[in-house]
Enzyme design. Structure first.
Site, PDB file in Angstrom:
ATOM      1  CG  ASP A  12      -2.214  -1.116   1.051  1.00 11.53           C
ATOM      2  OD1 ASP A  12      -2.158  -1.512   0.018  1.00 11.53           O
ATOM      3  OD2 ASP A  12      -2.939  -1.231   2.060  1.00 11.53           O
ATOM      4  N   GLY A  37      -3.366  -5.172   2.695  1.00  8.37           N
ATOM      5  CA  GLY A  37      -4.296  -6.230   2.868  1.00  8.37           C
ATOM      6  C   GLY A  37      -5.096  -6.338   4.067  1.00  8.37           C
ATOM      7  CB  ILE A  40      -1.380  -7.991   5.696  1.00  9.65           C
ATOM      8  CG1 ILE A  40      -1.059  -9.063   5.126  1.00  9.65           C
ATOM      9  CG2 ILE A  40      -0.171  -7.056   6.515  1.00  9.65           C
ATOM     10  CD1 ILE A  40      -0.224  -8.863   3.705  1.00  9.65           C
ATOM     11  CB  SER A 137     -11.105  -8.865  -2.647  1.00  7.16           C
ATOM     12  OG  SER A 137      -9.478  -8.413  -2.969  1.00  7.16           O
ATOM     13  N   GLY A 223     -18.807   2.783   9.958  1.00  8.00           N
ATOM     14  CA  GLY A 223     -18.063   4.006   9.692  1.00  8.00           C
ATOM     15  C   GLY A 223     -17.706   5.256  10.950  1.00  8.00           C
ATOM     16  CB  SER A 247      -5.496   7.656   6.289  1.00  7.15           C
ATOM     17  OG  SER A 247      -5.569   6.361   5.539  1.00  7.15           O
ATOM     18  CG  ASP A 253      -8.659  -4.159   7.609  1.00  8.02           C
ATOM     19  OD1 ASP A 253      -9.972  -4.537   7.330  1.00  8.02           O
ATOM     20  OD2 ASP A 253      -7.856  -3.558   6.639  1.00  8.02           O
ATOM     21  N   GLY A 288      -1.916   6.568   6.264  1.00  9.73           N
ATOM     22  CA  GLY A 288      -1.949   5.451   5.673  1.00  9.73           C
ATOM     23  C   GLY A 288      -2.621   4.507   6.231  1.00  9.73           C
TER      24      GLY A 288
END
Length: 317
Positions: A12, A37, A40, A137, A223, A247, A253, A288
């Site tokens: 990323d 991911g 991850i 995905s 959200g 970000s 995740d 990020g």
């Protein structure tokens, strides 16, 4: 042990820009490169809080090597499965007002053999009582029921599957059941049941339709409006004051990682939800897909409401 499987990982690259000028030259004030991911990200967040985790992922090409090297700088144990093709690179444009634009590459094609080797790597890493997180995905070439096969393989080892995906893979797994916890957002849940979910009652009702098919619990991300945890007979909402995000990429995740970390520590469902939201709130304040450490997580800032009023609009939580 918490084992994550990311079938379609990425490197990323996030660029900080004042504002995106379509069709023009955009100059970045900073660039952030992270291993990416969903699974991850879960493992990275867990490792930042010293929760034992193993990340299983396919890797290929120069970016595959870079991905493994980036993870080598963390406390995540990696089981890399070599595959043909190149690991994808995803691009994020982060504007100063918090707007985030993502460009996700498709990734390599995995054939049946590649999928079988991924499953074998997971199975070899888990034992009775472990948790496996199937996240993200599916790469081209894997059937939509891949996560169903994973759930079966995990249960045979005495472990359980937590699932964070969307679209056809989520629909296939929801139909099959056998999932300990699924983590859709409200839009993904609406797509799954085929209708708009405007109120808390709508979300809870939709979640229980999925639970009736054999999933134990749903953690539904709203959200900026917090999250709902729904079981067969209870529901809880957790959230906090508005934040100006640096970000939002990977925040969901980290939310899931917080839930699993609290569960790993023996927390009850309400504690797990509150912790999850606190971790997610901390994540959105970082650039990020950076993950927060314990010093950045403020559980006290999170409000918990058991069995929230069903008529409350989701966007007013």
């Amino acid at each position: 042990m918490i084992v994550t499987l990311t079938p379609n990982p990425s490197v990323d690259r996030a660029y900080d820009v004042e504002a995106v000028a379509r069709g023009g030259v955009n100059r970045a004030g900073a660039v952030h490169v992270h291993p990416g991911g969903k699974g991850i990200n879960v493992s990275r967040a867990l490792a930042a809080h010293t929760v034992p985790t193993v990340a299983v992922l396919p890797v290929g090409g120069a970016d595959g090597d870079l991905l493994v090297a980036l993870l080598g700088a963390t406390d995540v144990t990696v089981r890399a499965v070599p595959v043909p093709g190149d690991t994808r690179s995803n691009i994020t444009l982060q504007e100063s007002d918090g707007t985030t634009t993502k460009i996700n590459a498709p990734g390599p094609v995995l054939d049946a053999d590649g999928g079988a080797r991924l499953l074998a790597a997971v199975v070899s890493a888990v034992g009775p009582g472990d948790t496996v997180v199937g996240a993200g995905s599916l790469p081209r070439g894997l059937a939509p029921d891949f996560y169903v096969t994973l759930a079966d393989a995990v249960r045979e080892r005495g472990a359980r599957l937590v699932l964070d995906t969307s679209g056809a893979p989520l629909a296939s797994a929801a139909r099959a059941g056998g999932i300990a916890l699924a983590k859709p957002n409200d839009d993904e849940l609406a797509e799954l049941v085929g209708r708009e979910l405007a109120t808390v009652g709508d979300v809870v009702e939709a979640a229980r339709e999925i639970l009736a098919r054999g999933t134990d619990a749903l953690l539904v991300s709203l959200g900026a409006h917090g999250a709902l945890l729904v079981t067969a007979d209870r529901s809880w909402w957790a959230g906090g004051p508005p934040l100006l995000p640096a970000s939002t990429v990977g925040a969901g995740d980290t939310t899931l990682a917080g839930y699993l970390a609290a569960e790993h520590a023996g927390g009850d469902p309400a504690t797990c939800l509150r912790t999850a939201v606190a971790w997610g709130r901390a994540a959105v304040l970082l650039p990020g897909t950076a993950v927060p450490g314990p010093d950045l997580v403020d559980v006290d800032a999170v409000t918990l409401t058991p069995d929230p009023a069903p008529t409350t609009p989701v966007k007013e939580m």
